[in-house]
Design a protein around this motif. Structure first.
Motif, PDB file in Angstrom:
ATOM      1  N   ASN A  13      10.710  11.205 -11.024  1.00  0.00           N
ATOM      2  CA  ASN A  13      11.126  12.564 -10.653  1.00  0.00           C
ATOM      3  C   ASN A  13      12.502  12.936 -11.196  1.00  0.00           C
ATOM      4  O   ASN A  13      13.052  13.972 -10.803  1.00  0.00           O
ATOM      5  N   ASP A  14      13.036  12.090 -12.082  1.00  0.00           N
ATOM      6  CA  ASP A  14      14.346  12.339 -12.706  1.00  0.00           C
ATOM      7  C   ASP A  14      15.441  12.621 -11.679  1.00  0.00           C
ATOM      8  O   ASP A  14      16.206  13.587 -11.797  1.00  0.00           O
ATOM      9  N   ILE A  15      15.490  11.797 -10.640  1.00  0.00           N
ATOM     10  CA  ILE A  15      16.523  11.925  -9.609  1.00  0.00           C
ATOM     11  C   ILE A  15      17.527  10.790  -9.832  1.00  0.00           C
ATOM     12  O   ILE A  15      17.140   9.622  -9.951  1.00  0.00           O
ATOM     13  N   GLU A  22      10.812  16.115  -4.219  1.00  0.00           N
ATOM     14  CA  GLU A  22      12.085  16.825  -4.319  1.00  0.00           C
ATOM     15  C   GLU A  22      13.142  16.008  -3.575  1.00  0.00           C
ATOM     16  O   GLU A  22      12.808  15.047  -2.883  1.00  0.00           O
ATOM     17  N   LYS A  23      14.397  16.426  -3.686  1.00  0.00           N
ATOM     18  CA  LYS A  23      15.475  15.681  -3.025  1.00  0.00           C
ATOM     19  C   LYS A  23      15.316  15.655  -1.508  1.00  0.00           C
ATOM     20  O   LYS A  23      15.572  14.643  -0.864  1.00  0.00           O
ATOM     21  N   ASN A  24      14.875  16.790  -0.945  1.00  0.00           N
ATOM     22  CA  ASN A  24      14.696  16.855   0.514  1.00  0.00           C
ATOM     23  C   ASN A  24      13.595  15.909   0.981  1.00  0.00           C
ATOM     24  O   ASN A  24      13.723  15.251   2.021  1.00  0.00           O
ATOM     25  N   ASN A  25      12.490  15.868   0.221  1.00  0.00           N
ATOM     26  CA  ASN A  25      11.386  14.960   0.576  1.00  0.00           C
ATOM     27  C   ASN A  25      11.828  13.503   0.524  1.00  0.00           C
ATOM     28  O   ASN A  25      11.451  12.693   1.377  1.00  0.00           O
ATOM     29  N   LEU A  26      12.627  13.187  -0.505  1.00  0.00           N
ATOM     30  CA  LEU A  26      13.111  11.813  -0.661  1.00  0.00           C
ATOM     31  C   LEU A  26      14.052  11.445   0.492  1.00  0.00           C
ATOM     32  O   LEU A  26      14.042  10.299   0.965  1.00  0.00           O
ATOM     33  N   PHE A  27      14.833  12.434   0.954  1.00  0.00           N
ATOM     34  CA  PHE A  27      15.739  12.196   2.092  1.00  0.00           C
ATOM     35  C   PHE A  27      14.935  11.879   3.355  1.00  0.00           C
ATOM     36  O   PHE A  27      15.257  10.937   4.090  1.00  0.00           O
ATOM     37  N   GLN A  28      13.862  12.655   3.575  1.00  0.00           N
ATOM     38  CA  GLN A  28      13.001  12.403   4.731  1.00  0.00           C
ATOM     39  C   GLN A  28      12.359  11.023   4.658  1.00  0.00           C
ATOM     40  O   GLN A  28      12.285  10.293   5.654  1.00  0.00           O
ATOM     41  N   MET A  29      11.905  10.658   3.444  1.00  0.00           N
ATOM     42  CA  MET A  29      11.285   9.344   3.272  1.00  0.00           C
ATOM     43  C   MET A  29      12.307   8.228   3.516  1.00  0.00           C
ATOM     44  O   MET A  29      11.980   7.211   4.155  1.00  0.00           O
ATOM     45  N   SER A  30      13.528   8.408   3.026  1.00  0.00           N
ATOM     46  CA  SER A  30      14.584   7.407   3.213  1.00  0.00           C
ATOM     47  C   SER A  30      14.881   7.212   4.700  1.00  0.00           C
ATOM     48  O   SER A  30      15.016   6.079   5.179  1.00  0.00           O
ATOM     49  N   ASN A  31      14.967   8.327   5.429  1.00  0.00           N
ATOM     50  CA  ASN A  31      15.208   8.244   6.882  1.00  0.00           C
ATOM     51  C   ASN A  31      14.065   7.539   7.597  1.00  0.00           C
ATOM     52  O   ASN A  31      14.287   6.738   8.507  1.00  0.00           O
ATOM     53  N   ILE A  82      12.701  -1.189  -2.346  1.00  0.00           N
ATOM     54  CA  ILE A  82      13.444  -1.104  -3.609  1.00  0.00           C
ATOM     55  C   ILE A  82      12.539  -0.616  -4.737  1.00  0.00           C
ATOM     56  O   ILE A  82      12.880   0.312  -5.471  1.00  0.00           O
ATOM     57  N   VAL A  83      11.353  -1.222  -4.849  1.00  0.00           N
ATOM     58  CA  VAL A  83      10.403  -0.845  -5.911  1.00  0.00           C
ATOM     59  C   VAL A  83       9.964   0.608  -5.740  1.00  0.00           C
ATOM     60  O   VAL A  83       9.935   1.386  -6.698  1.00  0.00           O
ATOM     61  N   LYS A  84       9.635   0.975  -4.498  1.00  0.00           N
ATOM     62  CA  LYS A  84       9.149   2.337  -4.206  1.00  0.00           C
ATOM     63  C   LYS A  84      10.188   3.387  -4.595  1.00  0.00           C
ATOM     64  O   LYS A  84       9.889   4.340  -5.320  1.00  0.00           O
ATOM     65  N   HIS A  85      11.431   3.201  -4.141  1.00  0.00           N
ATOM     66  CA  HIS A  85      12.489   4.179  -4.427  1.00  0.00           C
ATOM     67  C   HIS A  85      12.865   4.180  -5.910  1.00  0.00           C
ATOM     68  O   HIS A  85      13.180   5.237  -6.461  1.00  0.00           O
ATOM     69  N   VAL A 127       0.846  -1.202   0.000  1.00  0.00           N
ATOM     70  CA  VAL A 127       0.000   0.000   0.000  1.00  0.00           C
ATOM     71  C   VAL A 127       0.882   1.253   0.000  1.00  0.00           C
ATOM     72  O   VAL A 127       0.506   2.292  -0.536  1.00  0.00           O
ATOM     73  N   GLU A 128       2.088   1.132   0.622  1.00  0.00           N
ATOM     74  CA  GLU A 128       3.052   2.246   0.637  1.00  0.00           C
ATOM     75  C   GLU A 128       3.381   2.703  -0.779  1.00  0.00           C
ATOM     76  O   GLU A 128       3.507   3.897  -1.044  1.00  0.00           O
ATOM     77  N   ILE A 129       3.545   1.724  -1.686  1.00  0.00           N
ATOM     78  CA  ILE A 129       3.891   2.051  -3.075  1.00  0.00           C
ATOM     79  C   ILE A 129       2.790   2.904  -3.691  1.00  0.00           C
ATOM     80  O   ILE A 129       3.045   3.916  -4.330  1.00  0.00           O
ATOM     81  N   LYS A 130       1.552   2.490  -3.459  1.00  0.00           N
ATOM     82  CA  LYS A 130       0.389   3.220  -4.001  1.00  0.00           C
ATOM     83  C   LYS A 130       0.370   4.660  -3.485  1.00  0.00           C
ATOM     84  O   LYS A 130       0.062   5.599  -4.225  1.00  0.00           O
ATOM     85  N   GLY A 131       0.713   4.835  -2.209  1.00  0.00           N
ATOM     86  CA  GLY A 131       0.630   6.162  -1.597  1.00  0.00           C
ATOM     87  C   GLY A 131       1.742   7.112  -1.972  1.00  0.00           C
ATOM     88  O   GLY A 131       1.610   8.317  -1.771  1.00  0.00           O
ATOM     89  N   SER A 132       2.866   6.601  -2.504  1.00  0.00           N
ATOM     90  CA  SER A 132       4.012   7.487  -2.712  1.00  0.00           C
ATOM     91  C   SER A 132       4.552   7.550  -4.135  1.00  0.00           C
ATOM     92  O   SER A 132       5.199   8.527  -4.504  1.00  0.00           O
ATOM     93  N   VAL A 133       4.289   6.528  -4.946  1.00  0.00           N
ATOM     94  CA  VAL A 133       4.949   6.422  -6.252  1.00  0.00           C
ATOM     95  C   VAL A 133       4.578   7.560  -7.200  1.00  0.00           C
ATOM     96  O   VAL A 133       5.427   8.122  -7.872  1.00  0.00           O
ATOM     97  N   PHE A 134       3.308   7.934  -7.261  1.00  0.00           N
ATOM     98  CA  PHE A 134       2.869   8.908  -8.272  1.00  0.00           C
ATOM     99  C   PHE A 134       2.817  10.342  -7.746  1.00  0.00           C
ATOM    100  O   PHE A 134       2.150  11.184  -8.317  1.00  0.00           O
ATOM    101  N   LYS A 135       3.528  10.605  -6.642  1.00  0.00           N
ATOM    102  CA  LYS A 135       3.576  11.965  -6.102  1.00  0.00           C
ATOM    103  C   LYS A 135       4.862  12.649  -6.546  1.00  0.00           C
ATOM    104  O   LYS A 135       5.853  11.999  -6.849  1.00  0.00           O
ATOM    105  N   LYS A 136       4.818  13.977  -6.549  1.00  0.00           N
ATOM    106  CA  LYS A 136       5.992  14.774  -6.895  1.00  0.00           C
ATOM    107  C   LYS A 136       6.940  14.801  -5.698  1.00  0.00           C
ATOM    108  O   LYS A 136       6.521  15.081  -4.575  1.00  0.00           O
TER     109      LYS A 136
END
Length: 302
Positions: free
Chosen positions: A254-256, A185-194, A244-247, A174-183
Motif C-alpha cells: 500500500n506504499d505506506i 488506508e492509514k486509518n484502517n492500518l491504525f485500527q488493525m494495529s490497535n 511483523i510479516v503482516k505489517h 491465517v491472519e496474513i492470508k486474510g489481510s495482506v492482499f487487501k487495500k
C-alpha cells in the motif's frame, strides 16, 4: 508502538486494582460527609465519581456471580472434545471476543451517560436501572467467554501430543492470508494495529492464567514452570513473527512508510494526555477502551 500500546493496556488493567478502589473510597467519603457543607445547586457526586462507583459495583457483583461457574466441569468438557472441534471453538471465541468488546464499550458508555446526564424528570432516573443490568450481564458473559478461551488454551498446553497448540499457532498465519492482499488506508492500518495490541496483551494475560493454574496443580513447584516455558515462548514468538510479516507486507503493497507508526504512537500518547487534563470528559482507561477495543473489567473479574 506495540510496546507503548501494551503498556497502555497494562496501565488500564492495573488501574482497576489500584486507583479505582481508592477513587471509590474518596467518592464514598464525599457522600458520607455531605451534611457537613452546603450542596445547594451542586451535584451530590462528580460525574467521574458516579462512574467509578458503578464500575466498582459491577466488579463486585460479577465477582460473586463467577463463583457459580464450575471451572473443573468446563475444563473436562472442553478436554473431551476432538482437536478439530476445539480449533473451531477457539476461532469462534476469538470472533465473539471482538464483537463483545465492540458492543461492551457502547453498553458501558450508555450506562455512564444515563447515570451522569442532568435529569429534568423523575422518570429519567429510572433509565439507569436497565442500563446497569445490561452492563452487569455484559461483563459477566464476557468474563465467561475469556474464561473459556483460557481453558481451551490450558487444554492445548496439557495435551500430550501438543497438536492443538500447533494448530492454534498456525491459526495466526491465517491472519496474513486474510489481510495482506487487501487495500489499506492509514486509518484502517491504525485500527488493525490497535486490534493487534489488544489481542497480544489479552493473550499474555491468558498465558499468565494458564501458567498460574498449572503451577497451582503442581503445588507451586518451580520446576514445572520450566516445562511450560518453551511452549509459552513458542506461542509469543509465533504471534510476534506473524504481526511483523503482516505489517511489513501491508505497508509494502500500500506504499505506506514505516514513519506512520510514530504518528500512531503519538496519537495514542495524545489520547492518554488529553484524558488526564482537569476538563477531561472521560477517564483514561475508557479512552484506551474506545481506541483499542480493550475493556479491562471482564479480564479483571476473571
Amino acid at each position: 508502538m506495540m510496546i507503548f500500546g501494551i503498556f497502555l493496556c497494562l496501565d488500564a488493567f492495573l488501574y482497576v486494582f489500584t486507583l479505582l478502589p481508592l477513587r471509590i473510597i474518596l467518592a464514598m467519603f464525599r457522600f458520607i460527609t455531605l451534611p457537613c457543607y452546603s450542596v445547594r445547586g451542586r451535584r451530590l457526586l462528580q460525574p467521574a465519581q458516579v462512574c467509578d462507583i458503578f464500575k466498582g459495583v459491577i466488579l463486585v457483583i460479577c465477582y460473586f456471580m463467577m463463583h457459580y461457574v464450575d471451572y473443573s466441569m468446563m475444563y473436562h468438557l472442553i478436554r473431551g472434545q476432538s482437536v478439530i472441534k476445539l480449533y473451531i471453538i477457539y476461532n469462534m471465541l476469538e470472533v465473539a471476543d471482538r464483537l463483545f468488546s465492540s458492543f461492551g464499550q457502547d453498553i458501558l458508555d450508555a450506562l455512564y451517560w444515563t447515570a451522569t446526564e442532568p435529569k429534568e424528570r423523575k422518570r429519567a432516573h429510572i433509565g439507569v436501572v436497565p442500563h446497569f443490568f445490561m452492563a452487569v450481564l455484559y461483563v459477566f458473559l464476557h468474563a465467561i467467554l475469556i474464561m473459556v478461551q483460557a481453558t481451551t488454551l490450558n487444554v492445548a498446553f496439557n495435551s500430550h501430543n501438543k497438536s492443538l497448540l500447533t494448530i492454534m499457532m498456525s491459526n495466526n498465519f491465517v491472519e496474513i492470508k486474510g489481510s495482506v492482499f487487501k487495500k489499506f488506508e492509514k486509518n484502517n492500518l491504525f485500527q488493525m494495529s490497535n486490534s493487534d495490541i489488544k489481542e497480544r496483551f489479552t493473550n499474555y494475560v491468558l498465558l499468565l492464567i494458564v501458567c498460574l493454574r498449572n503451577m497451582e496443580q503442581f503445588s507451586w513447584n518451580p520446576d514445572h514452570l520450566w516445562v511450560l516455558f518453551p511452549d509459552v515462548c513458542m506461542v509469543i514468538a509465533s504471534e510476534i513473527a506473524v504481526d511483523i510479516v503482516k505489517h511489513a507486507f501491508i505497508t509494502k503493497f500500500n506504499d505506506i512508510t514505516a514513519d506512520v507508526y510514530s504518528e500512531y504512537r503519538a496519537s495514542l500518547a495524545f489520547d492518554l494526555v488529553s484524558s488526564r487534563q482537569k476538563n477531561a470528559y472521560t477517564d483514561y482507561s475508557d479512552s484506551i477502551s474506545r481506541r483499542m477495543g480493550f475493556i479491562p473489567l471482564p479480564l479483571a473479574v476473571l
